[in-house]
Design a protein around this motif. Structure first.
Motif, PDB file in Angstrom:
ATOM      1  N   PHE A 187       0.842  -1.194   0.000  1.00  0.00           N
ATOM      2  CA  PHE A 187       0.000   0.000   0.000  1.00  0.00           C
ATOM      3  C   PHE A 187       0.874   1.239   0.000  1.00  0.00           C
ATOM      4  CE2 PHE A 187      -3.558  -2.615   1.982  1.00  0.00           C
ATOM      5  CZ  PHE A 187      -4.263  -2.663   0.799  1.00  0.00           C
ATOM      6  N   SER A 188       1.749   1.347  -0.984  1.00  0.00           N
ATOM      7  CA  SER A 188       2.610   2.514  -1.119  1.00  0.00           C
ATOM      8  C   SER A 188       1.754   3.753  -1.361  1.00  0.00           C
ATOM      9  CB  SER A 188       3.569   2.326  -2.296  1.00  0.00           C
ATOM     10  OG  SER A 188       2.823   2.273  -3.513  1.00  0.00           O
ATOM     11  N   LEU A 189       2.374   4.929  -1.296  1.00  0.00           N
ATOM     12  CA  LEU A 189       1.640   6.160  -1.573  1.00  0.00           C
ATOM     13  C   LEU A 189       1.063   6.121  -2.974  1.00  0.00           C
ATOM     14  CD1 LEU A 189       0.720   8.924  -0.657  1.00  0.00           C
ATOM     15  CD2 LEU A 189       2.891   9.860  -1.466  1.00  0.00           C
ATOM     16  N   SER A 190       1.808   5.516  -3.906  1.00  0.00           N
ATOM     17  CA  SER A 190       1.317   5.407  -5.276  1.00  0.00           C
ATOM     18  C   SER A 190       0.022   4.592  -5.331  1.00  0.00           C
ATOM     19  CB  SER A 190       2.385   4.745  -6.154  1.00  0.00           C
ATOM     20  OG  SER A 190       1.920   4.600  -7.484  1.00  0.00           O
ATOM     21  N   VAL A 191      -0.023   3.491  -4.594  1.00  0.00           N
ATOM     22  CA  VAL A 191      -1.234   2.662  -4.550  1.00  0.00           C
ATOM     23  C   VAL A 191      -2.374   3.422  -3.873  1.00  0.00           C
ATOM     24  CG1 VAL A 191      -2.257   0.564  -3.571  1.00  0.00           C
ATOM     25  CG2 VAL A 191       0.017   0.484  -4.600  1.00  0.00           C
ATOM     26  N   GLN A 192      -2.054   4.133  -2.799  1.00  0.00           N
ATOM     27  CA  GLN A 192      -3.080   4.907  -2.097  1.00  0.00           C
ATOM     28  C   GLN A 192      -3.712   5.955  -3.015  1.00  0.00           C
ATOM     29  OE1 GLN A 192      -1.802   6.372   1.812  1.00  0.00           O
ATOM     30  NE2 GLN A 192      -0.413   4.627   1.976  1.00  0.00           N
ATOM     31  N   ILE A 193      -2.901   6.564  -3.855  1.00  0.00           N
ATOM     32  CA  ILE A 193      -3.427   7.551  -4.802  1.00  0.00           C
ATOM     33  C   ILE A 193      -4.313   6.866  -5.834  1.00  0.00           C
ATOM     34  CG2 ILE A 193      -2.796   9.185  -6.627  1.00  0.00           C
ATOM     35  CD1 ILE A 193      -0.303   9.847  -4.940  1.00  0.00           C
ATOM     36  N   ASP A 194      -3.912   5.653  -6.279  1.00  0.00           N
ATOM     37  CA  ASP A 194      -4.766   4.888  -7.184  1.00  0.00           C
ATOM     38  C   ASP A 194      -6.114   4.598  -6.528  1.00  0.00           C
ATOM     39  OD1 ASP A 194      -2.835   4.800  -9.168  1.00  0.00           O
ATOM     40  OD2 ASP A 194      -2.043   2.860  -8.526  1.00  0.00           O
ATOM     41  N   GLN A 195      -6.078   4.207  -5.248  1.00  0.00           N
ATOM     42  CA  GLN A 195      -7.313   3.947  -4.521  1.00  0.00           C
ATOM     43  C   GLN A 195      -8.187   5.197  -4.457  1.00  0.00           C
ATOM     44  OE1 GLN A 195      -5.599   2.550  -0.820  1.00  0.00           O
ATOM     45  NE2 GLN A 195      -6.055   0.417  -1.320  1.00  0.00           N
ATOM     46  N   PHE A 196      -7.561   6.331  -4.168  1.00  0.00           N
ATOM     47  CA  PHE A 196      -8.308   7.582  -4.081  1.00  0.00           C
ATOM     48  C   PHE A 196      -8.952   7.939  -5.411  1.00  0.00           C
ATOM     49  CE2 PHE A 196      -8.254  12.174  -4.912  1.00  0.00           C
ATOM     50  CZ  PHE A 196      -9.215  12.580  -4.000  1.00  0.00           C
ATOM     51  N   ARG A 197      -8.223   7.783  -6.491  1.00  0.00           N
ATOM     52  CA  ARG A 197      -8.756   8.138  -7.804  1.00  0.00           C
ATOM     53  C   ARG A 197      -9.921   7.222  -8.185  1.00  0.00           C
ATOM     54  NH1 ARG A 197      -3.520   9.461 -11.562  1.00  0.00           N
ATOM     55  NH2 ARG A 197      -5.146  10.064 -13.019  1.00  0.00           N
ATOM     56  N   PHE A 198      -9.805   5.941  -7.818  1.00  0.00           N
ATOM     57  CA  PHE A 198     -10.897   5.005  -8.061  1.00  0.00           C
ATOM     58  C   PHE A 198     -12.109   5.387  -7.209  1.00  0.00           C
ATOM     59  CE2 PHE A 198     -13.290   1.154  -7.063  1.00  0.00           C
ATOM     60  CZ  PHE A 198     -13.490   0.616  -8.318  1.00  0.00           C
ATOM     61  N   PHE A 199     -11.854   5.705  -5.928  1.00  0.00           N
ATOM     62  CA  PHE A 199     -12.906   6.108  -5.005  1.00  0.00           C
ATOM     63  C   PHE A 199     -13.625   7.367  -5.506  1.00  0.00           C
ATOM     64  CE2 PHE A 199     -13.900   8.892  -1.316  1.00  0.00           C
ATOM     65  CZ  PHE A 199     -14.900   8.130  -0.723  1.00  0.00           C
ATOM     66  N   LYS A 200     -12.858   8.353  -5.940  1.00  0.00           N
ATOM     67  CA  LYS A 200     -13.433   9.599  -6.435  1.00  0.00           C
ATOM     68  C   LYS A 200     -14.311   9.351  -7.659  1.00  0.00           C
ATOM     69  CE  LYS A 200     -12.155  14.161  -8.268  1.00  0.00           C
ATOM     70  NZ  LYS A 200     -11.033  15.061  -8.618  1.00  0.00           N
ATOM     71  N   ALA A 201     -13.804   8.553  -8.599  1.00  0.00           N
ATOM     72  CA  ALA A 201     -14.572   8.264  -9.812  1.00  0.00           C
ATOM     73  C   ALA A 201     -15.877   7.551  -9.486  1.00  0.00           C
ATOM     74  CB  ALA A 201     -13.729   7.419 -10.776  1.00  0.00           C
ATOM     75  N   ALA A 202     -15.814   6.597  -8.548  1.00  0.00           N
ATOM     76  CA  ALA A 202     -17.007   5.848  -8.161  1.00  0.00           C
ATOM     77  C   ALA A 202     -18.031   6.761  -7.491  1.00  0.00           C
ATOM     78  CB  ALA A 202     -16.628   4.704  -7.226  1.00  0.00           C
ATOM     79  N   GLU A 203     -17.558   7.663  -6.609  1.00  0.00           N
ATOM     80  CA  GLU A 203     -18.462   8.578  -5.924  1.00  0.00           C
ATOM     81  C   GLU A 203     -19.136   9.532  -6.916  1.00  0.00           C
ATOM     82  OE1 GLU A 203     -19.098   9.195  -2.260  1.00  0.00           O
ATOM     83  OE2 GLU A 203     -18.692   7.066  -2.556  1.00  0.00           O
ATOM     84  N   LEU A 204     -18.375  10.029  -7.870  1.00  0.00           N
ATOM     85  CA  LEU A 204     -18.947  10.959  -8.839  1.00  0.00           C
ATOM     86  C   LEU A 204     -19.925  10.251  -9.769  1.00  0.00           C
ATOM     87  CD1 LEU A 204     -15.877  13.213  -9.698  1.00  0.00           C
ATOM     88  CD2 LEU A 204     -17.702  13.589  -8.018  1.00  0.00           C
TER      89      LEU A 204
END
Length: 207
Positions: free
Chosen positions: A129-146
């Motif tokens: 769960f590197s910072l890079s992976v965390q950012i991927d998670q955030f971008r996926f989360f944001k897209a799903a929420e929108l």
């Protein structure tokens, strides 16, 4: 060299004192009323901010699920590598967010107030769960929420584009990178490693 070491110690002391003052203020001023702070809180980092991301990903395998972790505030292990609250807990409660839920815990979570992606042991680029992976998670989360914004009847429980634009973003990471480097490369000059780490930080922030 001695001058810069002395200067670095003074700067570190100043940072620690500032953090202590912030925590003292938040704890002693009383928690803000729930809902008083509208912008959601998004958290990225390592164990100092991990409120259960690793436990949700690896149930039954994290030491933070067992005593003595959590006993002095929660009265039970709370998936945090601390006997009480973490820095992020003091900040989120003091700002009126309550305890922000880890991204991977879907059961009972309220992501309207934000999400915590921090993972114990995380580095910039070399752990699960590197910072890079965390950012991927955030971008996926944001897209799903929108995407859910297009669904009628869910607007009270999801985040909007305004929420993401106005949100508060907190990142604390890097100590594991240096710890791993100097423990596996004793005696090596770390200048090149520092430059590489700073570059990874820049790339992460740009993403």
């Amino acid at each position: 060299m001695a001058y810069w070491k002395k200067k670095s110690k003074k700067q570190l002391l100043l940072v620690l004192v500032s953090i202590a003052i912030i925590i003292f203020y938040l704890v002693n001023s009383g928690e803000a009323k729930a809902g008083e702070c509208k912008p959601p809180l998004f958290v990225f980092g390592a164990s100092m901010l991990d409120v259960g991301e690793n436990q949700a990903a690896r149930p039954g395998r994290e030491a933070s699920e067992f005593p003595p972790y959590g006993l002095h505030y929660f009265g039970r292990p709370a998936a945090r590598y601390s006997n009480g609250r973490l820095l992020i807990d003091f900040i989120s409660q003091g700002l009126g967010y309550g305890l922000v839920d880890p991204y991977l815990r879907s059961e009972g979570s309220n992501f309207k107030r934000g999400a915590n992606f921090a993972s114990s042991g995380a580095t910039f680029n070399s752990t699960f769960f590197s910072l890079s992976v965390q950012i991927d998670q955030f971008r996926f989360f944001k897209a799903a929420e929108l995407d859910l914004n297009l669904t009628e009847g869910l607007r009270e429980s999801i985040l909007t584009i305004e929420d993401f634009s106005e949100g508060v973003y907190m990142i604390q990471i890097g100590h594991n990178d240096y710890k791993q480097f100097f423990s596996t490369n004793p005696g090596r000059n770390g200048n090149t490693f520092v430059i590489e780490t700073i570059q990874l930080m820049k790339e992460a922030l740009m993403r």
